[in-house]
Design a protein around this motif. Structure first.
Motif, mmCIF file in Angstrom:
data_model
loop_
_atom_site.group_PDB
_atom_site.id
_atom_site.type_symbol
_atom_site.label_atom_id
_atom_site.label_comp_id
_atom_site.label_asym_id
_atom_site.label_seq_id
_atom_site.Cartn_x
_atom_site.Cartn_y
_atom_site.Cartn_z
ATOM 1 N N ASP A 209 85.601 -69.488 44.412
ATOM 2 C CA ASP A 209 84.184 -69.725 44.313
ATOM 3 C C ASP A 209 83.427 -68.511 43.802
ATOM 4 O O ASP A 209 82.773 -68.600 43.090
ATOM 5 C CB ASP A 209 83.767 -70.047 45.944
ATOM 6 N N LYS A 210 83.855 -67.261 44.382
ATOM 7 C CA LYS A 210 83.120 -65.899 43.820
ATOM 8 C C LYS A 210 83.353 -65.956 42.598
ATOM 9 O O LYS A 210 82.409 -65.208 41.637
ATOM 10 C CB LYS A 210 83.833 -64.759 44.755
ATOM 11 N N GLU A 236 90.544 -78.561 38.940
ATOM 12 C CA GLU A 236 89.208 -78.638 38.983
ATOM 13 C C GLU A 236 88.662 -78.080 40.401
ATOM 14 O O GLU A 236 89.395 -78.357 41.334
ATOM 15 C CB GLU A 236 88.570 -79.818 39.109
ATOM 16 N N PHE A 237 87.668 -77.354 40.513
ATOM 17 C CA PHE A 237 87.168 -76.465 41.682
ATOM 18 C C PHE A 237 85.595 -76.546 41.689
ATOM 19 O O PHE A 237 84.863 -76.440 40.591
ATOM 20 C CB PHE A 237 87.530 -75.134 41.767
ATOM 21 N N ARG A 267 85.944 -78.240 47.107
ATOM 22 C CA ARG A 267 86.972 -79.500 46.469
ATOM 23 C C ARG A 267 87.764 -78.713 45.506
ATOM 24 O O ARG A 267 87.299 -78.159 44.401
ATOM 25 C CB ARG A 267 86.235 -80.587 45.695
ATOM 26 N N LEU A 268 89.086 -78.927 45.611
ATOM 27 C CA LEU A 268 90.133 -78.476 44.847
ATOM 28 C C LEU A 268 91.141 -79.517 44.424
ATOM 29 O O LEU A 268 91.628 -79.962 45.293
ATOM 30 C CB LEU A 268 90.826 -77.103 45.255
ATOM 31 N N GLU A 269 91.041 -79.765 43.059
ATOM 32 C CA GLU A 269 92.270 -80.876 42.528
ATOM 33 C C GLU A 269 92.766 -80.281 41.536
ATOM 34 O O GLU A 269 92.400 -79.689 40.627
ATOM 35 C CB GLU A 269 91.675 -82.141 42.105
ATOM 36 N N THR A 270 94.442 -80.478 41.655
ATOM 37 C CA THR A 270 95.201 -80.001 40.361
ATOM 38 C C THR A 270 95.290 -81.099 39.606
ATOM 39 O O THR A 270 95.277 -82.215 39.905
ATOM 40 C CB THR A 270 96.584 -79.628 40.991
ATOM 41 N N ILE A 271 95.618 -80.876 38.319
ATOM 42 C CA ILE A 271 95.755 -81.828 37.288
ATOM 43 C C ILE A 271 97.070 -81.595 36.405
ATOM 44 O O ILE A 271 97.655 -80.608 36.179
ATOM 45 C CB ILE A 271 94.685 -81.631 36.071
ATOM 46 N N TYR A 272 97.703 -83.008 36.554
ATOM 47 C CA TYR A 272 99.079 -82.889 35.743
ATOM 48 C C TYR A 272 98.959 -84.029 34.583
ATOM 49 O O TYR A 272 98.311 -84.928 34.619
ATOM 50 C CB TYR A 272 100.069 -83.551 36.937
#
Length: 417
Positions: A209-210, A236-237, A267-272
């Protein structure tokens, strides 16, 4: 950069032990050795030993000292220092703990140490190496007695602002003393300890976040994941402030509106990129909670390692191999051993049970330490593999499992119940 750490009479450590990152005269893996003035310094140190041998107590000693420095100025007059002596001895359980650090910060080499018990700081000293011999900045003894050389006599003004349970170095720095500032800032900014619990507290989300507006953070993380052969293409964050979140109360109690506050949610999502049977490729998002423990750990270590490499920090990790495949642990170690990556003198100190890392292709002999506890006395001892002078071709893993270097358990296979 940590050059040496000494500790005596702390938890299972009764007699003084020394952990040094000074490289010996050996020329093995010379390209990984960091030159600091005339000193040759090791970028990584690995500690091995049986369960309950005292590896975590070395970690705890470093943590306790670092946090005492950072929190010293906030201590109340009667606040405890938090030091626990070796208790399995009638003499030492009433004696004091001694810690000593030799380190480099901002191009200056310092020695700093103190003697303390649960209530007071008895002795304390700070020296700077402006040549091969140390120059005294201050010495403290008997809690309230101080010595200063003529060049530093103005530091005497700060002793009246100190208390019996506070570190004078911290008090003087808080009052803008330049002579103690660089030594204090090394503890405040250039060394940190981490264990699995600390990493699992999602501290990395605060870091992301920082730095979410800094592209290099994402670039470093994705590059590290790629080199570790984890096929995360992107992530995505986002973070947001949620207002009026009630504090949890026991059932039946009314929520007072004055107790409503705001919290930050992430919210943190990884993308494949996933290939279909028809050969097409489509991007899919995965909630981060669904990732493996190993992937979560790499994501957590990423910001820590990036900052260490950028700022030349020393990071100390308790059980580096926890939930990490040996190849991934090896990859993290190699980042610090690689001079082309580690350009600012960062250091990694860790303990582990993963014997696959006991490899002279990965480490010099003076980078491997063993921690052993005497079961009769309960005393922890620390010594280096270099003390055994093994041949370069020697199978260190096999020798360790055979008990050639000690620091290994030998269960007898029986049980009574």
């Amino acid at each position: 950069m940590l050059l040496q750490f000494n500790v005596k009479n702390f938890m299972s450590i009764r007699d003084e032990i020394t952990l040094t990152s000074f490289a010996n005269a050996s020329k093995e893996h010379e390209d990984s050795v960091i030159c600091v003035g005339k000193d040759r310094v090791l970028p990584t140190l690995a500690l091995y030993g049986a369960n309950a041998a005292g590896k975590s107590n070395i970690f705890n000693a470093l943590t306790r000292a670092i946090m005492l420095v950072r929190m010293s100025n906030t201590l109340q007059v009667n606040s405890p220092t938090g030091f626990e002596p070796f208790l399995f001895d009638d003499k030492t359980k009433n004696n004091k703990t001694k810690m000593d650090f030799l380190f480099v910060n901002n191009g200056k080499k310092f020695e700093y140490g103190f003697v303390a018990d649960a209530e007071y700081i008895y002795d304390e000293y700070l020296y700077e190496y402006k040549s091969s011999r140390p120059t005294m900045i201050f010495e403290r003894s008997n809690v309230t007695e101080y010595k200063f050389t003529t060049a530093y006599k103005h530091l005497a003004d700060y002793k009246y602002k100190n208390t019996s349970n506070k570190l004078f170095m911290c008090t003087a720095t808080a009052w803008n003393c330049e002579e103690t500032k660089d030594a204090y800032l090394w503890f405040a900014e250039k060394i940190d300890t981490y264990n699995l619990l600390a990493i699992q507290r999602n501290q990395y989300l605060e870091y992301l976040d920082k730095n979410k507006g800094t592209p290099k953070t994402k670039e470093f993380l994705l590059s590290m994941l790629k080199h570790a052969e984890i096929n995360i293409e992107d992530y995505e964050f986002e973070s947001k402030i949620v207002e009026n979140v009630p504090i949890q109360l026991p059932p039946g109690l009314q929520i007072d509106k004055s107790l409503l506050g705001s919290v930050k949610q992430f919210r943190l999502e990884t993308i494949y990129q996933i290939a279909s049977e028809d050969g097409s490729v489509k991007a899919y998002k995965l909630p981060f909670d669904n990732e493996s423990d190993g992937t979560k750990l790499l994501f957590a270590y990423g910001p820590i390692i990036m900052e260490a490499l950028e700022k030349g920090r020393t990071i100390v990790v308790d059980e580096l191999d926890n939930s990490l495949h040996p190849c991934l642990a090896k990859y993290l170690i190699e980042l610090f051993n690689d001079a082309s990556v580690n350009r600012n003198g960062a250091q990694l100190i860790f303990n582990s049970h993963d014997i696959s890392l006991l490899d002279l292709e990965l480490f010099r002999r003076d980078q491997i330490y063993f921690v052993e506890k005497n079961n009769d006395t309960g005393v922890t001892d620390v010594y280096s593999l270099a003390d055994f002078s093994p041949r370069k071709s020697e199978n260190i893993q096999k020798g360790y499992l055979q008990g050639r270097y000690g620091a290994i358990p030998f269960p007898d296979g029986g049980i009574e119940w």
